[in-house]
Design an enzyme around this catalytic site. Structure first.
Site, PDB file in Angstrom:
ATOM      1  N   SER A   1       6.595   1.152  -7.052  1.00 34.14           N
ATOM      2  CA  SER A   1       7.842   1.336  -7.796  1.00 34.14           C
ATOM      3  C   SER A   1       9.055   1.355  -6.882  1.00 34.14           C
ATOM      4  O   SER A   1      10.145   0.943  -7.268  1.00 34.14           O
ATOM      5  CB  SER A   1       7.763   2.639  -8.590  1.00 34.14           C
ATOM      6  OG  SER A   1       6.740   2.548  -9.563  1.00 34.14           O
TER       7      SER A   1
ATOM      8  N   GLU B   1       3.556  -3.330 -13.778  1.00 29.40           N
ATOM      9  CA  GLU B   1       4.888  -3.898 -14.096  1.00 29.40           C
ATOM     10  C   GLU B   1       5.915  -2.787 -14.316  1.00 29.40           C
ATOM     11  O   GLU B   1       6.709  -2.814 -15.252  1.00 29.40           O
ATOM     12  CB  GLU B   1       4.793  -4.827 -15.309  1.00 29.40           C
ATOM     13  CG  GLU B   1       3.844  -5.969 -15.013  1.00 29.40           C
ATOM     14  CD  GLU B   1       4.373  -7.333 -15.365  1.00 29.40           C
ATOM     15  OE1 GLU B   1       5.588  -7.490 -15.573  1.00 29.40           O
ATOM     16  OE2 GLU B   1       3.553  -8.257 -15.408  1.00 29.40           O
TER      17      GLU B   1
ATOM     18  N   PRO C   1       0.817  -1.221   0.000  1.00 29.47           N
ATOM     19  CA  PRO C   1       0.000   0.000   0.000  1.00 29.47           C
ATOM     20  C   PRO C   1       0.849   1.270   0.000  1.00 29.47           C
ATOM     21  O   PRO C   1       0.469   2.276  -0.581  1.00 29.47           O
ATOM     22  CB  PRO C   1      -0.805  -0.120   1.294  1.00 29.47           C
ATOM     23  CG  PRO C   1      -0.893  -1.584   1.557  1.00 29.47           C
ATOM     24  CD  PRO C   1       0.403  -2.161   1.055  1.00 29.47           C
TER      25      PRO C   1
ATOM     26  N   GLN D   1     -12.080   8.730 -31.061  1.00 31.44           N
ATOM     27  CA  GLN D   1     -12.319   9.960 -31.807  1.00 31.44           C
ATOM     28  C   GLN D   1     -12.853   9.651 -33.218  1.00 31.44           C
ATOM     29  O   GLN D   1     -13.718  10.352 -33.730  1.00 31.44           O
ATOM     30  CB  GLN D   1     -11.014  10.773 -31.889  1.00 31.44           C
ATOM     31  CG  GLN D   1     -11.204  12.212 -32.335  1.00 31.44           C
ATOM     32  CD  GLN D   1     -11.926  13.062 -31.290  1.00 31.44           C
ATOM     33  OE1 GLN D   1     -11.961  12.709 -30.109  1.00 31.44           O
ATOM     34  NE2 GLN D   1     -12.525  14.158 -31.721  1.00 31.44           N
TER      35      GLN D   1
ATOM     36  N   ARG E   1       8.478  -7.697 -18.440  1.00 32.49           N
ATOM     37  CA  ARG E   1       8.130  -6.362 -18.931  1.00 32.49           C
ATOM     38  C   ARG E   1       7.799  -6.405 -20.426  1.00 32.49           C
ATOM     39  O   ARG E   1       6.875  -5.749 -20.884  1.00 32.49           O
ATOM     40  CB  ARG E   1       9.331  -5.443 -18.692  1.00 32.49           C
ATOM     41  CG  ARG E   1       9.042  -3.977 -18.803  1.00 32.49           C
ATOM     42  CD  ARG E   1      10.324  -3.193 -18.531  1.00 32.49           C
ATOM     43  NE  ARG E   1      10.794  -3.342 -17.156  1.00 32.49           N
ATOM     44  CZ  ARG E   1      11.994  -3.782 -16.805  1.00 32.49           C
ATOM     45  NH1 ARG E   1      12.888  -4.116 -17.711  1.00 32.49           N
ATOM     46  NH2 ARG E   1      12.329  -3.877 -15.546  1.00 32.49           N
TER      47      ARG E   1
END
Lengths: 382, 258
Positions: free
Chosen positions: A132, A363, A128, A336, A243
């Protein structure tokens, strides 16, 4: 010279994922998005077809694919539904620490029974107080005889409420920062492990995300991956591997958005002709196509680099960051192109925007990716 | 039981088709070929019988040019066929279904076979002739549009049904037999990832093409359907508005109603 055409083997894997995404996932994507249903029957089918534990070697019952083949599959799955894909590939993320940090005995002991049937695992790193900043982990692992006792809470954990196994990162000594982090394999059945409720999310609503609390959980020392201080390195090396498929996942979202926008532009008429004949729309479609193509090639290159023994930190960060930004832009332009209809939930494009957003965050947020890219880049000039 | 299942590479349903320069055929350049849908049903039927009758072998056989024919045979192996044989004929060869049947029959005569399965027709030219012609060429009973094919071990006979106008025929017949299959009992299975990877390394046996007669039929012209025009999209906000606009068009423009 680089080789850009797929081998027949790679094509057949891509075809399998494409068929699965379009016949099994896509028809349920809107409903699962609307109701936030976790379509376990689809995940079970993905497991049965070998689309789940892609990175686990065949000797342990996985599919044993290289990163390039994983990316081909992930892009196709994400084209069907990004949220479902996140849940399908969460096992790859959760099991990678065991592949990278586990001893041969641990790999056999954990992976073989796990892969023998449909089961989900979760990678439990984020807390929490921060994601990062992985060095600032607060979950404690106190040594007690031949075991550790885990105390703490993890959040934003994919598949947490449904997982039978967690790879958990905890600190043995917060003073030691990165060097105090250790990685553990913890079964859901261990006393004191309690997953919390599903979070309500903006996108990826077919996936499940939640907290996991560890209250006095005793983990045998033999279930620790590597040495006590190896946890941070295991986590970072895991993310170096996983990643790139996020780049593929983002590319799949972007391709879906482009396909929808292009098809719609040929049908929809304004001022007496299809909007595809208006330059304003042509420019949008051309920009979208460039973004999708670049995202795919960057992803392929990162996967190829890692498959050929490179570390790939720079390449995978570029791929993930670029492809996820591209996915958001392309989904935005697709909406759009659809105009007012694009904003309506009845049409499939607004979901793509909501799904694309997460790829910039999870990630490793794109801000972290850019920090990594700059660090790797500047190293070359120093 | 020795089961031979004939499969054919056909253009994928979503592929874009073009007419070849000779104006008489499909241009195969850049076309993705897949195992025909009807043939997937035939393979599924073969595998269901194999699972029901211990010791059975399923042998997939295909006629056609490289690489597409080899690819559909690998797809059949990935689904669970035990063996695969490829009769290589050049692209742009005979288009006569009877020729295909003669060449297949010449190859199948050299293989053990209690049952020869085909899809009811090809997914591309839809001729629906090969199964019948193959039975004739092999000199064995042949049935088309078959459903629910089973093996009655006690009586050593195949049993099956044929859906016909306003009813259903029930048949029984000892092997060898050629069956053109309407559909499988179940949805055809999807090949699993490990089986796909394994099929890439499977041995595909080549059989030399023989038995073709001088075909008298040649395709003259191949045309794609002209794109339809005149479709009108009705824009609406509510179902009522859509219905009102539709009724107005049907009355005033199409004059379907007075």
């Amino acid at each position: 010279m680089p080789e850009f055409s797929l081998t027949p083997d790679q094509e057949s894997l891509r075809d399998l994922a494409r068929k699965f995404a379009r016949t099994e996932m896509a028809p349920h994507a809107a409903e699962c998005d609307r109701t936030a249903r976790f379509p376990e029957e689809i995940y079970r089918k993905a497991y049965d077809l070998g689309l789940m534990n892609l990175n686990v070697p065949t000797e342990f019952g996985g599919s044993g694919l290289g990163l390039f083949e994983q990316c081909l599959i992930v892009e196709e799955l994400a084209y069907g539904c990004a949220g479902m894909t996140t849940s399908i590939i969460a096992n790859c993320l959760a099991l990678e620490p065991i592949l990278l940090g586990g001893s041969p005995e641990q790999r056999r002991r954990f992976l073989t029974p796990f892969c023998a049937s449909y089961q989900l695992a979760s990678f439990a790193l984020t807390e929490p107080s921060g994601g990062s900043d992985a060095g600032a982990i607060r979950t404690r692992a106190r040594r007690d005889g031949d075991a550790y006792v885990l105390e703490g809470e993890k959040c934003f954990i994919t598949n947490a409420p449904h997982a039978s196994l967690y790879t958990v990162f905890a600190t043995v000594d917060p003073e030691r920062k990165h060097k105090g982090i250790a990685a553990f394999v913890v079964p859901r059945s261990a006393k004191g492990v309690s997953p919390g409720k599903d979070e309500e999310k903006m996108g990826h609503r077919a996936s499940s995300t939640g907290t996991v609390r560890f209250e006095g959980v005793r983990v045998p020392a033999e279930d620790r991956l590597g040495e006590e201080g190896d946890g941070f390195s295991i986590a970072m090396r895991t993310l170096d591997q996983t990643r790139t498929p996020i780049g593929a996942l983002a590319t799949g979202i972007a391709q879906a958005a482009l396909d929808l926008a292009a098809a719609y532009s040929l049908k929809r008429e304004t001022f007496g002709k299809p909007i595809s004949e208006h330059q304003a729309i042509q420019i949008k479609l051309a920009n979208m196509a460039q973004a999708v193509h670049a995202a795919r090639l960057l992803t392929w290159h990162a996967a190829w680099t890692i498959d050929h023994g490179g570390k790939g930190t720079l390449e995978s960060s570029i791929a993930k960051c670029f492809a996820s930004d591209a996915a958001l832009d392309v989904a935005d332009e697709a909406i759009q192109t659809f105009g007012g209809y694009g904003y309506m939930k009845e049409y499939p494009v607004e979901k793509l925007l909501r799904d694309a957003k997460l790829t910039q965050i999870y990630e490793g947020a794109n801000e972290i990716q850019r920090t990594v890219i700059a660090r790797e880049l500047l190293r070359a000039y120093q | 039981m020795e089961i031979v299942v004939c499969v054919k590479p056909v253009p994928e349903a979503e592929t874009r088709l073009r007419v070849a320069a000779d104006g008489a055929r499909l241009d195969a350049e850049g076309v993705k070929f897949v195992l025909a849908g009807y043939d997937e049903s035939a393979v599924e039927q073969a595998l269901l019988l194999k699972e029901a009758v211990a010791g059975s072998t399923v042998h997939a056989i295909a006629l056609g040019p490289a690489p597409r024919t080899e690819e559909v045979l690998r797809a059949a192996v990935a689904l669970g066929c035990d063996k695969a044989s490829w009769i290589e004929v050049p692209s742009g060869g005979s288009d006569d279904p009877l020729d295909a049947a003669r060449i297949l029959a010449a190859a199948i005569r050299g293989l053990p076979h209690d049952l020869v399965l085909c899809g009811k027709q090809a997914g591309d030219d839809e001729s629906g002739l090969v199964a019948g012609a193959l039975a004739e060429a092999l000199g064995v009973p042949g049935f088309g549009y078959v459903v629910d094919l089973r093996w009655d071990a006690a009586r050593s006979r195949f049993t099956f049904h044929r859906a016909v106008e306003s009813g259903q025929e029930s048949w029984e017949c000892p092997g060898p037999i050629v069956i053109g299959l309407q559909q499988a009992w179940n949805d055809p299975r999807t090949a699993k990832l490990p089986a796909i990877l394994k099929s890439r390394k499977a041995t595909i046996t080549k059989i030399a093409a023989s038995g073709a007669a001088a075909s008298v039929a040649t395709p003259e012209k191949f045309e794609l359907p002209a794109p339809r025009t005149g479709a009108k999209m009705i824009e609406y906000r509510t179902p009522q508005e859509a219905a009102e606009k539709l009724v107005r068009i049907l009355r005033e423009d199409a004059k379907v109603f007075p």
